[in-house]
Design an enzyme around this catalytic site. Sequence first.
Site, PDB file in Angstrom:
ATOM      1  N   SER A 198      -6.136  50.292  20.320  1.00 11.30           N
ATOM      2  CA  SER A 198      -7.520  50.343  20.790  1.00 11.30           C
ATOM      3  C   SER A 198      -8.339  51.211  19.841  1.00 11.30           C
ATOM      4  O   SER A 198      -7.939  52.339  19.541  1.00 11.30           O
ATOM      5  CB  SER A 198      -7.514  50.951  22.197  1.00 11.30           C
ATOM      6  OG  SER A 198      -8.804  50.999  22.708  1.00 11.30           O
ATOM      7  N   HIS A 200     -11.165  52.881  20.045  1.00 10.90           N
ATOM      8  CA  HIS A 200     -11.837  54.132  20.437  1.00 10.90           C
ATOM      9  C   HIS A 200     -10.883  55.320  20.525  1.00 10.90           C
ATOM     10  O   HIS A 200     -11.316  56.452  20.729  1.00 10.90           O
ATOM     11  CB  HIS A 200     -12.619  53.956  21.744  1.00 10.90           C
ATOM     12  CG  HIS A 200     -11.806  53.878  23.000  1.00 10.90           C
ATOM     13  ND1 HIS A 200     -11.754  54.911  23.896  1.00 10.90           N
ATOM     14  CD2 HIS A 200     -11.044  52.892  23.521  1.00 10.90           C
ATOM     15  CE1 HIS A 200     -10.986  54.564  24.926  1.00 10.90           C
ATOM     16  NE2 HIS A 200     -10.547  53.336  24.713  1.00 10.90           N
ATOM     17  N   CYS A 325      -8.121  61.902  39.786  1.00 11.32           N
ATOM     18  CA  CYS A 325      -8.906  62.347  40.944  1.00 11.32           C
ATOM     19  C   CYS A 325      -9.579  61.143  41.591  1.00 11.32           C
ATOM     20  O   CYS A 325     -10.263  60.387  40.921  1.00 11.32           O
ATOM     21  CB  CYS A 325      -9.996  63.309  40.511  1.00 11.32           C
ATOM     22  SG  CYS A 325      -9.397  64.582  39.432  1.00 11.32           S
TER      23      CYS A 325
HETATM   24  N1  PLP Z   1      -2.435  52.584  26.922  1.00  8.82           N
HETATM   25  C1  PLP Z   1      -2.543  53.898  26.717  1.00  8.82           C
HETATM   26  C2  PLP Z   1      -1.306  54.685  26.371  1.00  8.82           C
HETATM   27  C3  PLP Z   1      -3.782  54.528  26.826  1.00  8.82           C
HETATM   28  O1  PLP Z   1      -3.877  55.843  26.616  1.00  8.82           O
HETATM   29  C4  PLP Z   1      -4.922  53.746  27.169  1.00  8.82           C
HETATM   30  C5  PLP Z   1      -6.238  54.378  27.349  1.00  8.82           C
HETATM   31  O2  PLP Z   1      -6.349  55.482  27.819  1.00  8.82           O
HETATM   32  C6  PLP Z   1      -4.764  52.361  27.339  1.00  8.82           C
HETATM   33  C7  PLP Z   1      -3.510  51.817  27.208  1.00  8.82           C
HETATM   34  C8  PLP Z   1      -5.935  51.488  27.641  1.00  8.82           C
HETATM   35  O3  PLP Z   1      -6.739  51.347  26.476  1.00  8.82           O
HETATM   36  P1  PLP Z   1      -8.282  50.903  26.564  1.00  8.82           P
HETATM   37  O4  PLP Z   1      -9.040  52.086  27.069  1.00  8.82           O
HETATM   38  O5  PLP Z   1      -8.681  50.561  25.177  1.00  8.82           O
HETATM   39  O6  PLP Z   1      -8.338  49.728  27.472  1.00  8.82           O
END
Ligand code: PLP
Length: 383
Positions: A198, A200, A325
């Site tokens: 991802s 971001h 939370c």
């Molecule tokens: N998998 C993990 C380990 C993550 O930390 C996150 C996001 O926090 C995700 C999947 C989901 O990613 P996205 O926010 O791009 O949908």
Amino acid sequence: MTEKNDRLYLDHAASSPLRMCARQAWLNANQFPANPSSRHQDGMRASDLFSDARATVKLFLGDDYEVVFTSGGTESIILSVLGALSPTFEDVHLVATQIDHSAVLGLYARLEQLGVTITLIQPTRSGLIRPQDVERALQPNTHLVCMQHANNETGVIQPVEEVSRVIRQHKAILLIDAVQTAGKIPLATVDADLMAVSAHKFGGPRGIGALRIRPGLKLAPIIMGASHESGLRAGTENVAGAAGMAAAAEECMRNELSTTGKERIKQLRRYWEKGLAELEFECTLVSDAPTLSETICILIPGVRGDAVADGLDLLGISVGTGSACHASDFSPSHVLTSMGLERDAALSAIRISFGLNTTEEEIDRVMESLDLVVRRLRSIAGL
Ligand code: PLP
């Protein structure tokens, strides 16, 4: 409340600050009005930008693999799971872990309703998934094994190479959720059939991600219709998002993943650990296993992690907590409880996650603020 400019952002594991290069690439790509499928020159320009972005992301993830752009980590994982298990969910077994991201635990619950049997592996007290437990969980009808490369709450790095070797003896498909490791650990050499990332989480725009696919592996689409992304994801492509993601990936390869970048991150980690060890109250790292240097999950006995995080927030510092939370109901993190932590210990967790631009002065500021917040909370609690 502190002015916005004074704020110290230490929640990179939740979402990392947009890199200047990614912002520029995103803005630049958005200047072109076109749909990359159009025949005119503007369309071709957009199509070229998109292809260039894919080429860069392939270098980042492994040039021998296919790369499909998605909206982010969640979609990449869901496309992998549904795409690999479809069309029939009967007599299908899935192996996953209790520490998987909450985004996918909900999917597993739905799959069980559809007839899939699921084994969720429990981590050790250190938050590790043991390859022998994965091996033991495999059944003749195991289609897919899903595991994280590193956990988002603890930062614990999983032995994915060993798991991959175990699974190679079997015909199951391996999906690695590399959302937390992209930009921190080189991924091109990590052996997996599917890998989710991802943008971001490594300084790219939100709303764009990718799925790396082993060539020849057939997946069923979850957004079906038109032929975009080799038929795996119908819809006009997010050219600007892909350009921003590629720029962030390129900068990571140059900086964070370089020898000097890695050394600087380790130096910062040592500085964090030294600062935490010198605090006057007890404060322990949640795990003694190999961990991403950038993610520090600590337990502070006698106080609630959400209260510490709120106190730091008032002092202008953003950190994460280990608990989810829900309005008035504060549940301890499923990750920490699955590692065997008692409820109170799990609720005492905070997660600090930083980047290459974090400085020693900023770390000093966190230590002073932590000291202030925890002392106040403890005196309120009469400790
Ligand atoms: N998998 C993990 C380990 C993550 O930390 C996150 C996001 O926090 C995700 C999947 C989901 O990613 P996205 O926010 O791009 O949908």
